[in-house]
Design a protein around this motif. Structure first.
Motif, mmCIF file in Angstrom:
data_model
loop_
_atom_site.group_PDB
_atom_site.id
_atom_site.type_symbol
_atom_site.label_atom_id
_atom_site.label_comp_id
_atom_site.label_asym_id
_atom_site.label_seq_id
_atom_site.Cartn_x
_atom_site.Cartn_y
_atom_site.Cartn_z
ATOM 1 N N SER A 192 0.848 -1.200 0.000
ATOM 2 C CA SER A 192 0.000 0.000 0.000
ATOM 3 C C SER A 192 0.881 1.246 0.000
ATOM 4 C CB SER A 192 -0.910 -0.006 1.234
ATOM 5 O OG SER A 192 -1.663 1.178 1.311
ATOM 6 N N GLY A 193 0.581 2.162 -0.899
ATOM 7 C CA GLY A 193 1.337 3.404 -0.972
ATOM 8 C C GLY A 193 2.455 3.376 -1.986
ATOM 9 N N ALA A 194 2.745 2.201 -2.591
ATOM 10 C CA ALA A 194 3.836 2.101 -3.568
ATOM 11 C C ALA A 194 3.585 3.009 -4.767
ATOM 12 C CB ALA A 194 3.991 0.649 -4.023
ATOM 13 N N GLU A 195 2.309 3.099 -5.201
ATOM 14 C CA GLU A 195 1.990 3.904 -6.385
ATOM 15 C C GLU A 195 2.267 5.379 -6.121
ATOM 16 O OE1 GLU A 195 -1.738 4.591 -9.509
ATOM 17 O OE2 GLU A 195 -1.885 3.106 -7.900
ATOM 18 N N LYS A 196 1.998 5.841 -4.874
ATOM 19 C CA LYS A 196 2.244 7.234 -4.541
ATOM 20 C C LYS A 196 3.728 7.568 -4.629
ATOM 21 C CE LYS A 196 -1.756 7.674 -1.484
ATOM 22 N NZ LYS A 196 -2.204 7.950 -0.092
#
Length: 425
Positions: free
Chosen positions: A366-370
């Motif tokens: 979670s949060g890798a795309e950001k």
């Protein structure tokens, strides 16, 4: 009769009586010139047992006008050295001291260092001998102040000459008796002595003193008697010494050079020494380092042979080991794998290789795309030939080439495939 061992009783008194070592003792050779000049310098004699190191040192001592001391580092101590040093300022040290230190590799650094001051001011001239590589076992400061002479193993011809000389000398020691060795007996002793004249002379002496005089007053020694009085041939092999690495080096280089007969020969030496772990490890290395991509299945075969040998143990293990050696020695060769990885490692050690491209970084959280992780990654299986052009290397080294296919059938096919997918993406 003198009870000293035969090897000591007949020790040569002159250089031209020394068996072998013509590369340093022959006419106009360097050690011969040094001895004849009378200007003796610090020297280190390096070589296997029984090849003349002590004999040459004794001859040098007799030709010098220095007080001669002899120590064996196996049982000598620092107090022995101090005892010699204490004599330097007395009448015994007027012309200096010649110290012969046998097996110097058994002296620790402090013991070796204790000699340095007196070597530098010339009060002690050191002749040290060792069976181990001096560059591995002798303190560098002593090496820098000494000349190293390598004594080679004696040839069978050298040993035969030494045996015949010993028999002639023995015949002068006996009254109303004659010693007679058959040609076969002499050759057998020379063969199993493995370049060690002392071992050969011990066999001669044992043969003479254990054989009864016949009716004709002759001590007759044939090959059978020689065999009874001679140990089985012992290879010059020390698991932690030079010979260990020399044989392993020759073993790998012979396989690399595709000389199957030499490869089997060095395998036999290693087997005779019982060094199963070293053989197995080296074979696994060779399978990838020297055969590698030219025959990728070689490592699978070798691993099976190695596993079999380890499970069987020796002597049966010799059979799968021989199979592995023959496979590797007769296989096509390529070092492309080791060249590729070593080049990549060198870049990592010496260059700023930069960051991994963001599209290749882990995006399974979670949060890798950001953080921009994994964005823009192209999944090769979704494309023709399961290939798509995209940058995998970091920016700083994006054009680096590590793997260069070798010139063999398998890698030529690999090269063709690599070109095909690039041209048909």
């Amino acid at each position: 009769m003198d009870i000293k061992p035969l090897a000591d009783r007949i020790r040569p008194m002159e250089i031209d009586q020394v068996v072998g070592q013509r590369h340093i003792l022959g006419e106009n050779k360097i050690l011969n010139r040094i001895i004849n000049s009378g200007k003796i310098t610090n020297m280190i004699f390096y070589g296997p047992p029984g090849v003349g190191k002590t004999t040459v040192a004794s001859i040098i001592a007799k030709k010098s006008n220095k007080t001669f001391y002899k120590l064996n580092a196996t049982n000598a101590s620092l107090s022995d050295i101090k005892g010699i040093i204490s004599d330097l300022d007395g009448i015994m040290g007027i012309n200096g001291v010649l110290l012969y230190l046998d097996e110097i590799q058994n002296f620790n650094k402090k013991q070796q260092q204790s000699l340095l001051e007196f070597m530098e001011n010339g009060k002690i001239t050191l002749i040290a001998s060792t069976t181990e590589n001096p560059y591995h076992y002798i303190y560098k400061a002593i090496l820098s102040r000494s000349t190293i002479f390598e004594f080679k193993p004696l040839t069978k011809k050298d040993i035969i000459w030494g045996i015949k000389r010993a028999i002639n000398i023995l015949n002068t020691e006996f009254e109303n008796k004659k010693i007679q060795f058959t040609k076969e007996a002499i050759e057998y002793i020379a063969e199993v002595s493995n370049g060690d004249l002392r071992k050969a002379l011990n066999a001669v002496e044992l043969s003479v003193y254990s054989t009864r005089i016949n009716e004709e007053g002759i001590i007759y020694i044939d090959e059978e008697t020689a065999k009874e009085c001679t140990q089985t041939k012992i290879l010059n092999y020390d698991k932690f010494g030079d010979s260990h690495y020399d044989i392993l080096s020759a073993f790998q280089k012979s396989i690399r050079g595709s000389d199957v007969n030499a490869s089997i020969h060095y395998l036999a030496r290693l087997i005779e020494a019982g060094d199963l772990p070293s053989i197995c490890r080296r074979l696994l290395v060779i399978a990838s380092e020297d055969v590698g991509m030219a025959y990728p299945n070689a490592i699978t075969i070798v691993k099976s042979c190695v596993d079999s040998a380890m499970q069987l143990g020796l002597p049966e293990g010799r059979i799968p080991l021989a199979q592995a050696v023959i496979v590797l020695a007769t296989a096509p060769k390529s070092n492309s794998a080791i060249v590729a990885i070593d080049k990549a490692l060198q870049d990592i050690k010496s260059k700023d290789v930069g960051e991994i491209p963001n599209n290749l970084k882990d995006s399974h959280y979670s949060g890798a795309e950001k953080l921009g992780r994994g964005i823009g990654y192209k999944y090769p299986h979704n494309y023709k030939n399961h290939f798509v052009k995209q940058q995998y290397l970091p920016n700083n080294i994006k054009d680096s080439v590590y793997y260069v296919p070798g010139e063999n059938k398998i890698e030529e096919k690999i090269l063709q495939y690599m070109k095909y997918i690039r041209d048909n993406r």
